[in-house]
Design a protein around this motif. Structure first.
Motif, mmCIF file in Angstrom:
data_model
loop_
_atom_site.group_PDB
_atom_site.id
_atom_site.type_symbol
_atom_site.label_atom_id
_atom_site.label_comp_id
_atom_site.label_asym_id
_atom_site.label_seq_id
_atom_site.Cartn_x
_atom_site.Cartn_y
_atom_site.Cartn_z
ATOM 1 N N ALA A 1 0.956 -1.095 -0.073
ATOM 2 C CA ALA A 1 0.058 -0.060 0.205
ATOM 3 C C ALA A 1 0.979 1.369 -0.087
ATOM 4 C CB ALA A 1 -0.858 -0.142 1.381
ATOM 5 N N GLU A 2 0.507 2.182 -0.701
ATOM 6 C CA GLU A 2 1.427 3.434 -0.944
ATOM 7 C C GLU A 2 1.055 4.558 -0.109
ATOM 8 O OE1 GLU A 2 1.784 4.581 -5.040
ATOM 9 O OE2 GLU A 2 2.091 2.442 -5.653
ATOM 10 N N ASN A 3 -0.294 4.519 0.536
ATOM 11 C CA ASN A 3 -0.870 5.546 1.322
ATOM 12 C C ASN A 3 -1.790 4.912 2.383
ATOM 13 O OD1 ASN A 3 -3.367 5.645 -0.087
ATOM 14 N ND2 ASN A 3 -2.444 6.435 -1.469
ATOM 15 N N ILE A 4 -2.332 5.490 3.169
ATOM 16 C CA ILE A 4 -3.207 5.555 4.130
ATOM 17 C C ILE A 4 -4.496 4.834 3.720
ATOM 18 C CG2 ILE A 4 -4.771 6.040 6.074
ATOM 19 C CD1 ILE A 4 -2.439 7.837 6.900
ATOM 20 N N GLU A 5 -5.133 5.375 2.768
ATOM 21 C CA GLU A 5 -6.286 5.057 2.180
ATOM 22 C C GLU A 5 -6.226 3.540 1.400
ATOM 23 O OE1 GLU A 5 -9.212 6.095 3.220
ATOM 24 O OE2 GLU A 5 -7.978 7.680 4.227
ATOM 25 N N GLN A 6 -5.158 3.403 0.702
ATOM 26 C CA GLN A 6 -4.772 2.178 0.181
ATOM 27 C C GLN A 6 -4.499 1.063 1.203
ATOM 28 O OE1 GLN A 6 -1.546 2.107 -2.532
ATOM 29 N NE2 GLN A 6 -2.461 3.173 -4.045
ATOM 30 N N CYS A 7 -3.879 1.245 2.146
ATOM 31 C CA CYS A 7 -3.675 0.402 3.360
ATOM 32 C C CYS A 7 -5.052 -0.172 3.840
ATOM 33 C CB CYS A 7 -2.752 1.014 4.116
ATOM 34 S SG CYS A 7 -2.269 -0.092 5.385
ATOM 35 N N LEU A 8 -5.842 0.756 4.166
ATOM 36 C CA LEU A 8 -7.170 0.415 4.784
ATOM 37 C C LEU A 8 -7.796 -0.509 4.020
ATOM 38 C CD1 LEU A 8 -7.866 3.838 6.765
ATOM 39 C CD2 LEU A 8 -7.183 1.878 7.820
ATOM 40 N N MET A 9 -7.705 0.017 2.661
ATOM 41 C CA MET A 9 -8.782 -1.009 1.738
ATOM 42 C C MET A 9 -7.992 -2.428 1.581
ATOM 43 S SD MET A 9 -10.267 1.535 -1.141
ATOM 44 C CE MET A 9 -8.743 2.286 -1.944
ATOM 45 N N ALA A 10 -6.675 -2.311 1.637
ATOM 46 C CA ALA A 10 -6.075 -3.656 1.162
ATOM 47 C C ALA A 10 -6.221 -4.560 2.164
ATOM 48 C CB ALA A 10 -4.543 -3.182 1.175
ATOM 49 N N LEU A 11 -6.386 -4.016 3.499
ATOM 50 C CA LEU A 11 -6.731 -5.196 4.677
ATOM 51 C C LEU A 11 -7.632 -6.006 4.472
ATOM 52 C CD1 LEU A 11 -5.971 -2.538 7.714
ATOM 53 C CD2 LEU A 11 -4.383 -4.516 6.894
ATOM 54 N N SER A 12 -8.697 -5.735 3.931
ATOM 55 C CA SER A 12 -9.622 -6.697 3.769
ATOM 56 C C SER A 12 -9.212 -7.687 2.623
ATOM 57 C CB SER A 12 -10.857 -5.963 3.506
ATOM 58 O OG SER A 12 -10.930 -5.211 2.214
ATOM 59 N N TYR A 13 -8.804 -7.438 1.584
ATOM 60 C CA TYR A 13 -8.683 -8.400 0.437
ATOM 61 C C TYR A 13 -7.104 -8.959 0.783
ATOM 62 C CZ TYR A 13 -6.015 -4.695 -2.238
ATOM 63 O OH TYR A 13 -5.266 -3.658 -2.767
ATOM 64 N N CYS A 14 -6.194 -8.625 1.317
ATOM 65 C CA CYS A 14 -5.023 -9.082 1.627
ATOM 66 C C CYS A 14 -4.876 -10.021 2.844
ATOM 67 C CB CYS A 14 -3.858 -8.192 1.975
ATOM 68 S SG CYS A 14 -3.364 -7.112 0.590
ATOM 69 N N GLN A 15 -5.617 -9.804 3.981
ATOM 70 C CA GLN A 15 -5.911 -10.454 5.058
ATOM 71 C C GLN A 15 -4.516 -10.765 5.649
ATOM 72 O OE1 GLN A 15 -9.127 -11.602 6.641
ATOM 73 N NE2 GLN A 15 -9.966 -10.389 5.204
ATOM 74 N N PRO A 16 -3.580 -9.742 5.971
ATOM 75 C CA PRO A 16 -2.577 -9.876 6.556
ATOM 76 C C PRO A 16 -2.128 -10.406 7.908
ATOM 77 C CG PRO A 16 -3.016 -7.798 6.669
ATOM 78 C CD PRO A 16 -3.888 -8.101 6.024
ATOM 79 N N ASP A 17 -1.262 -11.217 7.953
ATOM 80 C CA ASP A 17 -0.990 -11.679 9.472
ATOM 81 C C ASP A 17 -0.137 -10.636 10.109
ATOM 82 O OD1 ASP A 17 -1.737 -14.549 9.146
ATOM 83 O OD2 ASP A 17 -0.135 -14.661 7.785
ATOM 84 N N VAL A 18 0.601 -9.998 9.448
ATOM 85 C CA VAL A 18 1.249 -8.695 9.897
ATOM 86 C C VAL A 18 1.371 -7.174 8.919
ATOM 87 C CG1 VAL A 18 3.902 -8.059 10.724
ATOM 88 C CG2 VAL A 18 3.061 -10.397 11.062
ATOM 89 N N LEU A 19 1.418 -6.228 9.696
ATOM 90 C CA LEU A 19 1.277 -5.029 8.895
ATOM 91 C C LEU A 19 2.905 -4.484 9.235
ATOM 92 C CD1 LEU A 19 0.306 -2.661 7.054
ATOM 93 C CD2 LEU A 19 -0.721 -1.878 9.164
ATOM 94 N N ILE A 20 3.478 -4.072 8.103
ATOM 95 C CA ILE A 20 4.431 -3.311 8.277
ATOM 96 C C ILE A 20 4.319 -1.948 7.971
ATOM 97 C CG2 ILE A 20 7.204 -3.048 7.798
ATOM 98 C CD1 ILE A 20 7.478 -6.165 7.821
ATOM 99 N N ALA A 21 4.414 -0.901 8.721
ATOM 100 C CA ALA A 21 3.862 0.369 8.340
ATOM 101 C C ALA A 21 5.143 1.221 8.456
ATOM 102 C CB ALA A 21 2.599 0.930 8.990
#
Length: 170
Positions: free
Chosen positions: A44-64
């Motif tokens: 994700a390149e920005n906050i909004e992309q990250c918030l949207m990506a969480l639902s389809y990526c289903q990550p175990d870990v977020l590195i921000a």
């Protein structure tokens, strides 16, 4: 295989979402994470992309990255902990990466709800160690009026303690 392999998981793929506005830093982080073995990395390149990506990526870990969207990495963490990405992600393991190295900056990041902090530039071993820690040693999740996130207490009191004081000067 990398140090993140969990024998009981039968080499399950570790899903990681990297939220960083810099293509160069995303590439460096990706190369570091590939040393972990079986990983699926999304970006994700920005906050909004990250918030949207969480639902389809289903990550175990977020590195921000702290500096995503002009120093708003902490805002991203606050929004995730507040449930803006969905209730399922409020307890997501979050590792903050930054070039900021003052004790106040690290404390501020912990106070908004990160699990771990990694200082840039980081070594492969440092990043893999932090990921292994957030996966193996999940801390209790705290929800109060002033703080939402993993318990910030690093030391666990001895089980055998039976006195009235918890600290030396109580």
């Amino acid at each position: 295989m990398g140090m993140l392999t969990d024998d009981s998981a039968e080499q399950a793929v570790l899903r990681i979402l990297v939220a960083d506005g810099s293509a160069f830093q995303r590439r460096l982080t990706t190369e570091t994470l590939r040393a972990a073995g079986r990983v699926q990395i999304d970006y994700a390149e920005n906050i909004e992309q990250c918030l949207m990506a969480l639902s389809y990526c289903q990550p175990d870990v977020l590195i921000a990255d702290w500096d995503i969207d002009d120093n708003s990495g902490l805002t991203l963490v606050k929004r995730i902990r507040a449930g803006e990405a969905g209730a399922a992600f409020r307890k997501l393991a979050i590792i903050m990466v930054s070039t900021r190295n003052s004790a106040n900056d690290v404390q501020h990041a912990r106070n908004v709800g990160i699990d771990e902090f990694v200082l840039r530039p980081f070594s492969t071993q440092t990043m893999l160690k932090r990921i292994a820690e957030v996966r193996a040693k999940r801390r209790d999740f705290v929800e109060s009026t002033r703080y939402v996130g993993p318990c910030r207490r690093r030391r666990v009191m001895a089980d055998a303690y039976d006195g009235p004081r918890r600290r030396l000067f109580d």
